[in-house]
Design a protein around this motif. Structure first.
Motif, PDB file in Angstrom:
ATOM      1  N   THR A  78       0.809  -1.228   0.000  1.00  0.00           N
ATOM      2  CA  THR A  78       0.000   0.000   0.000  1.00  0.00           C
ATOM      3  C   THR A  78       0.841   1.277   0.000  1.00  0.00           C
ATOM      4  OG1 THR A  78      -0.251  -0.308   2.401  1.00  0.00           O
ATOM      5  CG2 THR A  78      -2.084  -0.991   0.999  1.00  0.00           C
ATOM      6  N   GLY A  79       2.162   1.158  -0.069  1.00  0.00           N
ATOM      7  CA  GLY A  79       2.993   2.347  -0.259  1.00  0.00           C
ATOM      8  C   GLY A  79       3.752   2.830   0.966  1.00  0.00           C
ATOM      9  N   LYS A  80       3.910   1.969   1.983  1.00  0.00           N
ATOM     10  CA  LYS A  80       4.598   2.399   3.205  1.00  0.00           C
ATOM     11  C   LYS A  80       6.058   2.751   2.926  1.00  0.00           C
ATOM     12  CE  LYS A  80       3.273  -1.386   5.366  1.00  0.00           C
ATOM     13  NZ  LYS A  80       2.243  -1.936   4.461  1.00  0.00           N
ATOM     14  N   THR A  81       6.742   1.873   2.220  1.00  0.00           N
ATOM     15  CA  THR A  81       8.155   2.133   1.900  1.00  0.00           C
ATOM     16  C   THR A  81       8.284   3.322   0.953  1.00  0.00           C
ATOM     17  OG1 THR A  81       8.641  -0.228   2.148  1.00  0.00           O
ATOM     18  CG2 THR A  81      10.276   1.113   0.997  1.00  0.00           C
ATOM     19  N   MET A  82       7.408   3.397  -0.027  1.00  0.00           N
ATOM     20  CA  MET A  82       7.457   4.506  -0.991  1.00  0.00           C
ATOM     21  C   MET A  82       7.274   5.855  -0.305  1.00  0.00           C
ATOM     22  SD  MET A  82       5.464   3.288  -4.427  1.00  0.00           S
ATOM     23  CE  MET A  82       5.717   4.892  -5.192  1.00  0.00           C
ATOM     24  N   LEU A  83       6.331   5.916   0.644  1.00  0.00           N
ATOM     25  CA  LEU A  83       6.076   7.189   1.310  1.00  0.00           C
ATOM     26  C   LEU A  83       7.270   7.603   2.167  1.00  0.00           C
ATOM     27  CD1 LEU A  83       3.912   9.354   1.519  1.00  0.00           C
ATOM     28  CD2 LEU A  83       3.118   8.274   3.613  1.00  0.00           C
ATOM     29  N   ALA A  84       7.905   6.642   2.832  1.00  0.00           N
ATOM     30  CA  ALA A  84       9.093   6.959   3.631  1.00  0.00           C
ATOM     31  C   ALA A  84      10.214   7.506   2.739  1.00  0.00           C
ATOM     32  CB  ALA A  84       9.564   5.718   4.391  1.00  0.00           C
ATOM     33  N   LYS A  85      10.415   6.873   1.591  1.00  0.00           N
ATOM     34  CA  LYS A  85      11.450   7.341   0.673  1.00  0.00           C
ATOM     35  C   LYS A  85      11.079   8.693   0.065  1.00  0.00           C
ATOM     36  CE  LYS A  85      13.159   2.737  -0.560  1.00  0.00           C
ATOM     37  NZ  LYS A  85      13.338   1.737  -1.647  1.00  0.00           N
ATOM     38  N   GLY A  86       9.792   8.844  -0.243  1.00  0.00           N
ATOM     39  CA  GLY A  86       9.337  10.119  -0.780  1.00  0.00           C
ATOM     40  C   GLY A  86       9.497  11.235   0.230  1.00  0.00           C
ATOM     41  N   LEU A  87       9.269  10.934   1.493  1.00  0.00           N
ATOM     42  CA  LEU A  87       9.438  11.910   2.562  1.00  0.00           C
ATOM     43  C   LEU A  87      10.897  12.337   2.672  1.00  0.00           C
ATOM     44  CD1 LEU A  87       7.980  13.370   4.903  1.00  0.00           C
ATOM     45  CD2 LEU A  87       8.478  11.378   6.328  1.00  0.00           C
ATOM     46  N   ALA A  88      11.804  11.364   2.552  1.00  0.00           N
ATOM     47  CA  ALA A  88      13.236  11.682   2.592  1.00  0.00           C
ATOM     48  C   ALA A  88      13.631  12.564   1.422  1.00  0.00           C
ATOM     49  CB  ALA A  88      14.054  10.388   2.578  1.00  0.00           C
ATOM     50  N   ASN A  89      13.082  12.263   0.258  1.00  0.00           N
ATOM     51  CA  ASN A  89      13.402  13.049  -0.936  1.00  0.00           C
ATOM     52  C   ASN A  89      12.864  14.471  -0.813  1.00  0.00           C
ATOM     53  OD1 ASN A  89      14.308  13.690  -3.501  1.00  0.00           O
ATOM     54  ND2 ASN A  89      12.549  12.793  -4.529  1.00  0.00           N
ATOM     55  N   LYS A  90      11.644  14.598  -0.314  1.00  0.00           N
ATOM     56  CA  LYS A  90      11.023  15.916  -0.211  1.00  0.00           C
ATOM     57  C   LYS A  90      11.770  16.821   0.760  1.00  0.00           C
ATOM     58  CE  LYS A  90       6.535  18.175   0.309  1.00  0.00           C
ATOM     59  NZ  LYS A  90       5.096  17.995   0.571  1.00  0.00           N
ATOM     60  N   THR A  91      12.303  16.235   1.825  1.00  0.00           N
ATOM     61  CA  THR A  91      13.024  17.028   2.824  1.00  0.00           C
ATOM     62  C   THR A  91      14.529  17.043   2.577  1.00  0.00           C
ATOM     63  OG1 THR A  91      13.072  15.065   4.258  1.00  0.00           O
ATOM     64  CG2 THR A  91      11.299  16.663   4.617  1.00  0.00           C
ATOM     65  N   ASP A  92      14.963  16.314   1.524  1.00  0.00           N
ATOM     66  CA  ASP A  92      16.377  16.264   1.139  1.00  0.00           C
ATOM     67  C   ASP A  92      17.253  15.758   2.279  1.00  0.00           C
ATOM     68  OD1 ASP A  92      18.464  16.495  -0.654  1.00  0.00           O
ATOM     69  OD2 ASP A  92      18.940  18.551  -0.074  1.00  0.00           O
ATOM     70  N   VAL A  93      16.819  14.653   2.911  1.00  0.00           N
ATOM     71  CA  VAL A  93      17.630  14.021   3.954  1.00  0.00           C
ATOM     72  C   VAL A  93      17.884  12.566   3.559  1.00  0.00           C
ATOM     73  CG1 VAL A  93      16.610  15.509   5.722  1.00  0.00           C
ATOM     74  CG2 VAL A  93      15.675  13.206   5.355  1.00  0.00           C
ATOM     75  N   PRO A  94      18.974  11.964   4.065  1.00  0.00           N
ATOM     76  CA  PRO A  94      19.229  10.543   3.763  1.00  0.00           C
ATOM     77  C   PRO A  94      18.261   9.636   4.513  1.00  0.00           C
ATOM     78  CG  PRO A  94      20.893  11.385   5.263  1.00  0.00           C
ATOM     79  CD  PRO A  94      20.056  12.568   4.866  1.00  0.00           C
ATOM     80  N   ILE A  95      18.029   8.463   3.954  1.00  0.00           N
ATOM     81  CA  ILE A  95      17.192   7.458   4.613  1.00  0.00           C
ATOM     82  C   ILE A  95      17.965   6.152   4.650  1.00  0.00           C
ATOM     83  CG2 ILE A  95      15.985   7.024   2.422  1.00  0.00           C
ATOM     84  CD1 ILE A  95      13.574   6.077   4.071  1.00  0.00           C
ATOM     85  N   ILE A  96      18.046   5.540   5.819  1.00  0.00           N
ATOM     86  CA  ILE A  96      18.694   4.238   5.977  1.00  0.00           C
ATOM     87  C   ILE A  96      17.589   3.202   6.113  1.00  0.00           C
ATOM     88  CG2 ILE A  96      20.245   2.824   7.364  1.00  0.00           C
ATOM     89  CD1 ILE A  96      21.586   5.337   8.336  1.00  0.00           C
ATOM     90  N   THR A  97      17.541   2.283   5.176  1.00  0.00           N
ATOM     91  CA  THR A  97      16.481   1.271   5.183  1.00  0.00           C
ATOM     92  C   THR A  97      17.028  -0.070   5.666  1.00  0.00           C
ATOM     93  OG1 THR A  97      16.855   0.664   2.869  1.00  0.00           O
ATOM     94  CG2 THR A  97      15.267   2.410   3.301  1.00  0.00           C
TER      95      THR A  97
END
Length: 360
Positions: free
Chosen positions: A152-171
Motif C-alpha cells: 500500500t505504499g509504506k516504503t514509498m512514502l518513507a522514501k518520498g518523505l526523505a526526498n522531499k526534505t532532502d535528507v538521507p534514509i537508511i532502510t
C-alpha cells in the motif's frame, strides 16, 4: 587441533586468515563488544591464543581471554584447512555493514504515492521536523509506525518523505537483523543509529518490524531476537540521545507487535487499500510506461475488477504479468483481454486460498 609431526605442521601453516566478529553464542553474557583499535596488537594477541589451531573456512574461533566466548567466523583461510602459526596474517573484517542497509538519496517523489491522503497529511509533522530538527527540542517526533496491508505504499512514502526534505534514509529489513549469534543483531542496531546520527537529520526505516518485534504469544522467544528488541527499545526510548534521527517502523501486522515496542511509537499512521479512483490512477500512470502500445483496454473496467487489490498487486501481478504474456505471445499490442484474464485468474486463486484456509 595439532598435527602429528613438526613437518606436517610446517607444511600446513596458514599464510592468511580473514575473520568476521559475530558475537556471543548465549544471551545475557556481556553488553559490550571488543573493538579493535590497533590491528597489529590484535593480530599478535590472536596468534598467541589460537596458535596450532586448525582453521577451516566457515568455522568459528572463540576468544578465551579478554572477551570469553566471543565468536569470530572464519571467512577465508589460505591455504584451505591450514594451521595458525606464529607468522600467520590475521585480518578482522569491519562489521559496520553487517545489516543489509542502504543510504538513499532516493528518486521517489512524495507525489508518486497515489492515495493515502491521511498518511500524507500526518507525515507533515515529520517533514517539518526533518526540515528544522532544532525547532522541536524534546518534542521531536522520534518514532512513527506505518501499518496496513502489504503493497500500500509504506516504503514509498518513507522514501518520498526523505526526498522531499532532502535528507538521507537508511532502510533495514528486520529479518536481516537476526544473526547466528546473540548480540550480533543488537550491535548492528546501535551501529545503524550511530550512522544515522552522523548524517542527521536522517530517517531510519525498519521494514517488516514484526519479524523481530512479534508479541511473545506468537513466537518462541529466542535470545538473539530478545537482544535485538532490547537494543531497539534503548534507541527508541532516547536513552542514547540521537538528535535529528526519526525512526519509521513498518508492519503489515500491527496487532501482533509486542506491546513494549508498539508503545514506543508516538504516532501510528494507517495505510489502506486504494479505492476505485485511486486504482484507476495507478493503472493510468503505469501503463504510460509500457514498452508496447495498448489497444481495446477499458481502464475503468480493470479498476472496478481490481477491488481489494493493493497498488503493488495491480502493478506487479496485473499490469506486469499482462505485458509479459503479450511479449511471450509475440503480440505487438497489449490487448484488454490480457488484463481481464489476468485479473480473473488472480481472483480465482485468491478465492481458492480463502476456501482452503485452516483456522485453529
Amino acid at each position: 587441533m595439532t598435527l602429528n609431526s613438526d613437518a606436517d605442521f610446517m607444511d600446513n601453516i596458514a599464510e592468511k586468515i580473514i575473520l568476521k566478529p559475530v558475537g556471543y553464542p548465549l544471551s545475557g553474557i556481556f553488553e559490550d563488544y571488543p573493538e579493535i583499535e590497533n590491528p597489529e596488537v590484535f593480530e599478535c594477541y590472536a596468534r598467541e591464543q589460537w596458535e596450532e589451531h586448525l582453521a577451516r573456512k566457515g568455522e568459528y574461533l572463540f576468544d578465551r581471554r579478554m572477551y570469553p566466548d566471543f565468536a569470530y567466523k572464519i571467512i577465508d583461510v589460505d591455504p584451505p584447512e591450514s594451521v595458525i602459526g606464529p607468522y600467520t596474517t590475521i585480518i578482522v573484517m569491519e562489521d559496520n555493514n553487517n545489516v543489509e542497509t542502504s543510504e538513499l538519496n532516493t528518486d521517489i517523489n512524495f507525489d508518486d504515492v497515489i492515495g493515502q491522503d491521511n498518511a500524507r497529511k500526518k507525515c507533515k509533522l515529520v517533514e517539518k521536523f526533518l526540515e528544522n530538527p532544532d525547532k522541536f527540542g524534546k518534542w521531536a517526533p522520534r518514532n512513527i509506525l506505518f501499518y496496513g496491508p502489504s503493497g500500500t505504499g509504506k516504503t514509498m512514502l518513507a522514501k518520498g518523505l526523505a526526498n522531499k526534505t532532502d535528507v538521507p534514509i537508511i532502510t533495514i529489513k528486520a529479518t536481516e537483523l537476526i544473526g547466528e549469534y546473540v548480540g550480533e543483531g543488537a550491535k548492528q542496531i546501535h551501529q545503524v543509529y550511530d550512522r544515522a546520527e552522523n548524517m542527521a537529520p536522517c530517517i531510519i526505516f525498519i521494514d517488516e518490524l514484526d519479524a523481530v518485534a512479534l508479541d511473545r504469544r506468537y513466537q518462541e522467544l529466542r535470545g538473539d531476537v530478545a537482544e535485538i528488541v532490547n537494543a531497539l527499545l534503548t534507541e527508541m526510548d532516547g536513552i542514547i540521545e540521537r538528535k535529528g534521527v526519526c525512526t519509521i517502523g513498518a508492519t503489515n501486522r500491527k496487532d501482533t507487535l509486542d506491546s513494549a515496542v508498539s508503545n514506543r511509537f508516538e504516532e501510528e499512521i494507517e495505510f489502506v487499500l486504494p479505492d476505485e479512483n485511486e486504482r484507476l490512477k495507478i493503472i493510468e500512470t503505469n501503463i504510460k510506461t509500457f514498452p508496447l502500445p495498448i489497444k481495446n483496454v477499458n481502464i475503468s473496467k480493470i479498476a472496478k475488477l481490481t477491488q481489494g487489490f493493493s497498488g503493488r498487486d495491480i502493478v506487479e501481478k496485473v499490469l506486469k504479468v499482462s505485458l509479459h504474456q503479450t511479449i511471450i505471445d509475440d503480440k505487438e499490442e497489449v490487448n484488454g483481454r490480457y488484463l481481464e484474464d489476468t485479473v480473473s485468474r488472480l481472483q480465482k486463486k485468491n478465492n481458492s486460498k480463502t476456501e482452503n484456509r485452516m483456522y485453529i
